[in-house]
Design an enzyme around this catalytic site. Structure first.
Site, PDB file in Angstrom:
ATOM      1  N   CYS A   1       4.338  32.506 129.480  1.00 17.55           N
ATOM      2  CA  CYS A   1       5.643  32.017 129.009  1.00 17.55           C
ATOM      3  C   CYS A   1       6.465  33.159 128.429  1.00 17.55           C
ATOM      4  CB  CYS A   1       5.475  30.877 128.012  1.00 17.55           C
ATOM      5  SG  CYS A   1       4.581  31.348 126.536  1.00 17.55           S
TER       6      CYS A   1
ATOM      7  N   PHE B   1      -6.778  27.995 125.244  1.00 17.04           N
ATOM      8  CA  PHE B   1      -5.524  27.863 124.495  1.00 17.04           C
ATOM      9  C   PHE B   1      -5.085  26.394 124.560  1.00 17.04           C
ATOM     10  CE2 PHE B   1      -5.764  32.025 126.561  1.00 17.04           C
ATOM     11  CZ  PHE B   1      -5.740  32.877 125.476  1.00 17.04           C
TER      12      PHE B   1
ATOM     13  N   ARG C   1       0.952  19.707 133.840  1.00 15.88           N
ATOM     14  CA  ARG C   1      -0.191  18.870 133.428  1.00 15.88           C
ATOM     15  C   ARG C   1      -0.510  17.875 134.546  1.00 15.88           C
ATOM     16  NH1 ARG C   1       1.842  19.773 127.996  1.00 15.88           N
ATOM     17  NH2 ARG C   1       3.521  18.268 128.284  1.00 15.88           N
TER      18      ARG C   1
ATOM     19  N   ASN D   1     -11.849  32.544 119.447  1.00 12.83           N
ATOM     20  CA  ASN D   1     -10.892  33.423 120.091  1.00 12.83           C
ATOM     21  C   ASN D   1     -11.232  33.439 121.587  1.00 12.83           C
ATOM     22  OD1 ASN D   1      -9.639  35.701 121.194  1.00 12.83           O
ATOM     23  ND2 ASN D   1      -9.749  36.807 119.252  1.00 12.83           N
TER      24      ASN D   1
ATOM     25  N   ASP E   1      -9.516  26.772 121.314  1.00 11.70           N
ATOM     26  CA  ASP E   1      -8.306  27.237 120.630  1.00 11.70           C
ATOM     27  C   ASP E   1      -8.737  27.906 119.334  1.00 11.70           C
ATOM     28  OD1 ASP E   1      -5.097  26.362 121.048  1.00 11.70           O
ATOM     29  OD2 ASP E   1      -5.614  27.064 119.037  1.00 11.70           O
ATOM     30  N   SER E   2      -7.932  28.861 118.877  1.00 16.03           N
ATOM     31  CA  SER E   2      -8.270  29.519 117.603  1.00 16.03           C
ATOM     32  C   SER E   2      -7.884  28.645 116.417  1.00 16.03           C
ATOM     33  CB  SER E   2      -7.562  30.877 117.509  1.00 16.03           C
ATOM     34  OG  SER E   2      -6.187  30.708 117.743  1.00 16.03           O
TER      35      SER E   2
ATOM     36  N   ASP F   1      -3.474  29.017 129.264  1.00 18.01           N
ATOM     37  CA  ASP F   1      -2.072  28.800 128.865  1.00 18.01           C
ATOM     38  C   ASP F   1      -1.841  29.439 127.498  1.00 18.01           C
ATOM     39  OD1 ASP F   1       0.533  27.875 128.753  1.00 18.01           O
ATOM     40  OD2 ASP F   1      -0.033  25.925 127.924  1.00 18.01           O
TER      41      ASP F   1
HETATM   42  N1  SAH Z   1      -1.760  24.490 126.593  1.00 18.73           N
HETATM   43  C1  SAH Z   1      -1.106  23.916 125.448  1.00 18.73           C
HETATM   44  C2  SAH Z   1      -0.180  24.891 124.737  1.00 18.73           C
HETATM   45  C3  SAH Z   1      -0.821  26.188 124.324  1.00 18.73           C
HETATM   46  S1  SAH Z   1       0.017  27.026 123.045  1.00 18.73           S
HETATM   47  C4  SAH Z   1      -0.350  22.651 125.851  1.00 18.73           C
HETATM   48  O1  SAH Z   1      -0.089  22.429 127.041  1.00 18.73           O
HETATM   49  O2  SAH Z   1      -0.031  21.865 124.962  1.00 18.73           O
HETATM   50  C5  SAH Z   1      -1.004  28.358 122.711  1.00 18.73           C
HETATM   51  C6  SAH Z   1      -2.229  28.030 121.878  1.00 18.73           C
HETATM   52  O3  SAH Z   1      -3.030  29.201 121.868  1.00 18.73           O
HETATM   53  C7  SAH Z   1      -1.988  27.682 120.420  1.00 18.73           C
HETATM   54  O4  SAH Z   1      -2.564  26.440 120.141  1.00 18.73           O
HETATM   55  C8  SAH Z   1      -2.697  28.794 119.610  1.00 18.73           C
HETATM   56  O5  SAH Z   1      -3.377  28.300 118.469  1.00 18.73           O
HETATM   57  C9  SAH Z   1      -3.702  29.295 120.613  1.00 18.73           C
HETATM   58  N2  SAH Z   1      -4.135  30.703 120.502  1.00 18.73           N
HETATM   59  C10 SAH Z   1      -3.373  31.805 120.297  1.00 18.73           C
HETATM   60  N3  SAH Z   1      -4.121  32.930 120.392  1.00 18.73           N
HETATM   61  C11 SAH Z   1      -5.402  32.532 120.658  1.00 18.73           C
HETATM   62  C12 SAH Z   1      -6.636  33.214 120.890  1.00 18.73           C
HETATM   63  N4  SAH Z   1      -6.698  34.541 120.884  1.00 18.73           N
HETATM   64  N5  SAH Z   1      -7.730  32.461 121.152  1.00 18.73           N
HETATM   65  C13 SAH Z   1      -7.672  31.120 121.155  1.00 18.73           C
HETATM   66  N6  SAH Z   1      -6.527  30.424 120.979  1.00 18.73           N
HETATM   67  C14 SAH Z   1      -5.416  31.111 120.723  1.00 18.73           C
END
Ligand code: SAH
Length: 395
Positions: free
Chosen positions: A339, A227, A211, A278, A249-250, A299
């Site tokens: 990850c 995400f 970050r 999505n 985010d979803s 991410d």
């Molecule tokens: N970048 C964040 C952590 C991401 S965790 C940080 O640093 O805090 C992954 C995230 O992806 C979750 O919040 C989950 O809700 C979201 N997610 C999972 N599949 C998804 C998709 N197809 N489209 C959008 N968001 C999604």
């Protein structure tokens, strides 16, 4: 002591201090140990080489506590291991701008299956192995003395517990119940998180350093944070002077939490957007609209939980990198992460290179990223390196 006898030659990984003993390495187990009980590990020549905890339900049938066969596995042992983990991180734990920090990272801290994260005045534990489960009350009692805090909470609700034959567990282990929102300070950024309902133990502490890198790259830039979860990278981007951040985010509830985090840091609603969608679909939609960004963060969650899912995961990583590359301006930055332990760095780099090429772009990697230093990689335990990231600049 009850004992576990290895097949011939199967002591070699233990001699390199790798702590796992798989079922296929075992010739026999003597004395009918209970789940979590301490056993002596004996090589094929009859020599004791380690003490371990026995896990009858798991393919990883035992995990080593100590390679010193004279060392007793008792309260004093756990005290020494916890003290060592805390001491290693003293500099990090003393930093007021790092009030969220992992204190114990399982095998890397020679405490297999135990995670302890600190969020301000609260500790959050995960017990992912019958060995540490058996010593839970001792560990909790030691932690409250070694690391003064208001409360210790358990988030052992991840699916990995079932492989150990353990039920999910969640709740207060000691002291006060944490408030619904706990606030941490990360490099002057304030993040609220929910210990009871957030992902993992509440927050993605593993992205701490990344970050900060994103913050430094965003001055004057338009950013797409995919995400976004609770806005970790989005807040960092605005702190670094980004002109505008679109967070996708979803999960609408994660984004509502993100809204709180933007407000906590004094950002107003003209500086960011929250889009519940999505990512796979939205990137295509943005492409058809001709949208352009100068920085895109990808991410995603762990696309590959196991080696078996790895092809599907590789396609998903490629798809988002390809779609994102098509939205980046000349000189734009693609900040992409994986990850999934099953996808190693060379493969992730190849997937990213293929995606950029298929988008008709060229580029260079300017940063290789990994998990933060409070999530260290035990030298004998390379499996603990799971987070990989690349910052690529596209021509
Ligand atoms: N970048 C964040 C952590 C991401 S965790 C940080 O640093 O805090 C992954 C995230 O992806 C979750 O919040 C989950 O809700 C979201 N997610 C999972 N599949 C998804 C998709 N197809 N489209 C959008 N968001 C999604």
């Amino acid at each position: 002591m009850k004992s576990l006898h290895l097949n011939k030659g199967r002591e070699s990984s233990l001699l390199r201090r790798h702590p796992w003993i798989f079922s296929g390495a075992i010739q026999r187990v003597a004395g009918k140990p209970q789940a979590g009980e301490t056993i002596s590990v004996i090589d094929a020549s009859g020599k004791a080489i380690a003490s371990a905890a026995y896990s009858p339900s798991s393919q990883i049938r035992a995990r080593v506590w100590s390679f010193d066969t004279e060392e007793a596995i008792d309260e004093a042992f756990f005290k020494r291991r916890l003290e060592a983990a805390i001491k290693r991180r003293k500099r990090l734990l003393d930093d007021p701008q790092r009030s969220g920090c992992r204190i114990v990272y399982a095998e890397s801290d020679e405490l297999p299956g135990l995670i302890v994260d600190r969020y301000g005045d609260y500790l959050v534990c995960q017990f992912f192995f019958v060995g540490v489960e058996a010593w839970k009350s001792v560990i909790v009692s030691l932690l409250k003395d070694l690391f003064p805090c208001k409360g210790i909470y358990e988030r052992s609700d991840a699916a990995v517990r079932s492989r150990e034959g353990l039920e999910p567990m969640q709740g207060v282990l000691w002291g006060e119940e944490p408030p619904e929102i706990v606030q941490i300070n990360e490099h002057g950024r304030l993040y609220g998180l929910s210990i009871a309902h957030g992902h993992k133990t509440g927050f993605y502490l593993d992205q701490f350093d990344n970050r900060e890198i994103v913050r430094k790259l965003c001055e004057g830039k338009s950013v797409l944070n995919c995400f976004a979860y609770t806005g970790g990278f989005g807040v960092a981007a605005l702190q670094g002077g980004a002109t505008h951040v679109v967070n996708v985010d979803s999960s609408g509830s994660a984004l509502e939490f993100a809204r709180g985090n933007f407000a906590r840091n004094g950002f107003n609603e003209e500086q960011y957007e929250l889009i519940t969608a999505n990512v796979f679909d939205l990137l295509r939609e943005y492409k058809s609209q001709g949208r352009v960004f100068e920085v895109i963060v990808l991410d995603p969650p762990k696309f590959a939980e196991t080696k078996a899912q790895f092809k599907k995961a590789a396609r998903a990583y490629k798809d988002i990198a390809l779609q994102a590359s098509a939205l980046l301006s000349p000189g734009g930055l693609l900040v992409s992460f994986s990850c999934s332990g099953a996808i190693d760095l060379p493969l992730f780099q190849k997937i990213t290179a293929d995606a950029v090429l298929d988008a008709g772009r060229t580029g260079q990697i300017i940063h290789y990223l990994h998990q933060a230093q409070d999530h260290p990689v035990g030298l004998p335990f390379p499996e603990s390196l799971y987070l990989k990231g690349l910052v690529s600049i596209l021509d």
